[in-house]
Design an enzyme around this catalytic site. Structure first.
Site, PDB file in Angstrom:
ATOM      1  N   ASP A   1      -2.950 -10.416  -2.236  1.00  0.00           N
ATOM      2  CA  ASP A   1      -3.462  -9.886  -0.965  1.00  0.00           C
ATOM      3  C   ASP A   1      -4.900  -9.414  -1.212  1.00  0.00           C
ATOM      4  O   ASP A   1      -5.222  -8.943  -2.304  1.00  0.00           O
ATOM      5  CB  ASP A   1      -2.584  -8.705  -0.523  1.00  0.00           C
TER       6      ASP A   1
ATOM      7  N   HIS B   1       0.821  -1.229   0.000  1.00  0.00           N
ATOM      8  CA  HIS B   1       0.000   0.000   0.000  1.00  0.00           C
ATOM      9  C   HIS B   1       0.850   1.273   0.000  1.00  0.00           C
ATOM     10  O   HIS B   1       0.337   2.356  -0.249  1.00  0.00           O
ATOM     11  CB  HIS B   1      -0.899   0.054   1.245  1.00  0.00           C
TER      12      HIS B   1
HETATM   13 ZN    ZN Z   1      -4.195  -6.918   2.825  1.00  0.00          ZN
END
Ligand code: ZN
Length: 368
Positions: free
Chosen positions: A179, A142
């Site tokens: 993910d 992220h």
């Molecule tokens: Zn995640």
């Protein structure tokens, strides 16, 4: 089969933040007696411990790695961000972005986490091992160049990929992110580039709330080199395998990478507290096997997995064990005690048909 396993106890010492689950304590949010942020060391440490107990770890090339260098970081992160991160860490820790608190030595531990990712990739590319797994913590997918978010402080995979490209070890790398959250950081870093294919399979509108659309295919020279596969909450094993078959594998084959890196989160697990998906340990085992097959076909098997999320301390170890079995061709197994429960919760035929329709629409858009 020589499989590298890169880990370091110090990565489990990353800490910080007075949270109750995802909310800062204060006001009506009572501090938790135990825990804090879901990004807790136990999920990762228990994976390493399970590998230890079954004996699988003894069959892997298990090692630590040097911390990532500043030169490596500067290919992705601006100097101002690194300076701010380092000085805040030296002062005892803090928060520089969104849900990315860190404690004392947070900078050094994040550099070690990125170093594990780089070392795993380099070990694979130089042939020291056939493939590799980096148990990186904190995670990275992220993190934007100058904005940490979603528990991620440095863009581990992007930094490792840039280091390999700069060293001219490879010309083209594919990054597959399974993910359950959108790999927004990796996407942003390579969005206008045609030498890195980024693919993210994620739960639609989970995290971040405003990114990860199928229509976001890259820009400029990078047009067509980013693929988002948002799936509805409740998608399970069959949907993930169908996505691999019909979307991921053809895209990677079209790209012809010199190496494949997987952002390996286990938070699509059917018991993960941060998602509403229904993957099981066999899902991760099978996706690893499929990715190994395309790596064998396309790039001499050069495959590196880097740990991202996964917040069920009970289930992550069994998912990770399944992945490492598949990566290393090991006969050592760790039967997953949650497998029957998750298998029994798989979607019925009507929802599965809906998922197949969505996947077929994306496939048609990619081939048109
Ligand atoms: Zn995640």
């Amino acid at each position: 089969m020589a499989t590298g396993f890169f880990w370091d106890e110090r990565c489990f010492w990353h800490s910080g933040g007075n949270y109750a689950f995802m909310s800062p304590v204060g006001g009506l949010v009572q501090p938790m007696a135990t825990g804090g942020l879901p990004e807790d060391p136990e999920t990762k440490r228990r994976l390493k411990n399970l590998l230890d107990v079954t004996g699988l770890l003894d069959t892997l090339h298990s090692q630590s790695a040097p911390a990532i260098t500043e030169d490596d970081l500067l290919r992705v992160h601006p100097a101002s961000y690194l300076e701010n991160f380092r000085s805040t860490s030296t002062a005892g820790g803090g928060e520089l972005g969104l849900r990315t608190p860190f404690g004392p030595d947070g900078y050094d531990i994040a550099c070690l986490s990125a170093g594990l990712a780089k070392e795993a990739l380099f070990a694979t590319l130089t042939g020291r091992v056939d493939n590799a797994y980096a148990l990186s913590r904190p995670p990275g997918h992220h993190c934007l160049p100058d904005f940490p978010n979603g528990f991620c402080l440095l863009a581990n995979i992007a930094v490792a990929v840039e280091a390999a490209l700069a060293a001219r070890m490879v010309d083209r790398i594919a990054v597959l992110d399974w993910d359950v959250h959108h790999g927004n950081g990796t996407e942003a870093i390579f969005y206008d580039r045609d030498d890195v294919l980024t693919i993210s399979i994620h739960q639609e509108r989970n995290y971040p709330l405003d990114s990860g659309d199928f229509e976001d295919r890259g820009s400029g020279a990078g047009e067509g080199f980013n693929l988002n596969v948002p799936l509805p909450p409740g998608a399970g094993h069959a949907a993930y395998i169908e996505v691999m078959d019909r979307l991921v594998i053809p895209q990677v084959q079209g790209f012809q990478p010199d190496a494949i890196v997987v952002a390996c989160g286990f938070d699509a697990s059917g018991v993960d507290p941060l998602s509403r998906m229904l993957a099981g340990s066999d899902t991760f085992r099978q996706m690893t096997g499929m990715t190994r097959e395309i790596a064998d076909d396309l790039c001499d098997g050069r495959l590196t997995l880097v740990h991202e999320g996964g917040y069920s301390a009970a289930h992550v170890p069994f998912c990770g064990h399944a992945v490492l079995e598949a990566l290393s061709d090991s006969p050592i197994t760790a039967p997953d005690p949650l497998a029957p429960r998750i298998a029994g919760q798989q979607p019925g035929p009507r929802f599965q048909a809906y998922c197949t329709t969505l996947i077929a629409e994306m496939e048609a858009a990619l081939t048109s």
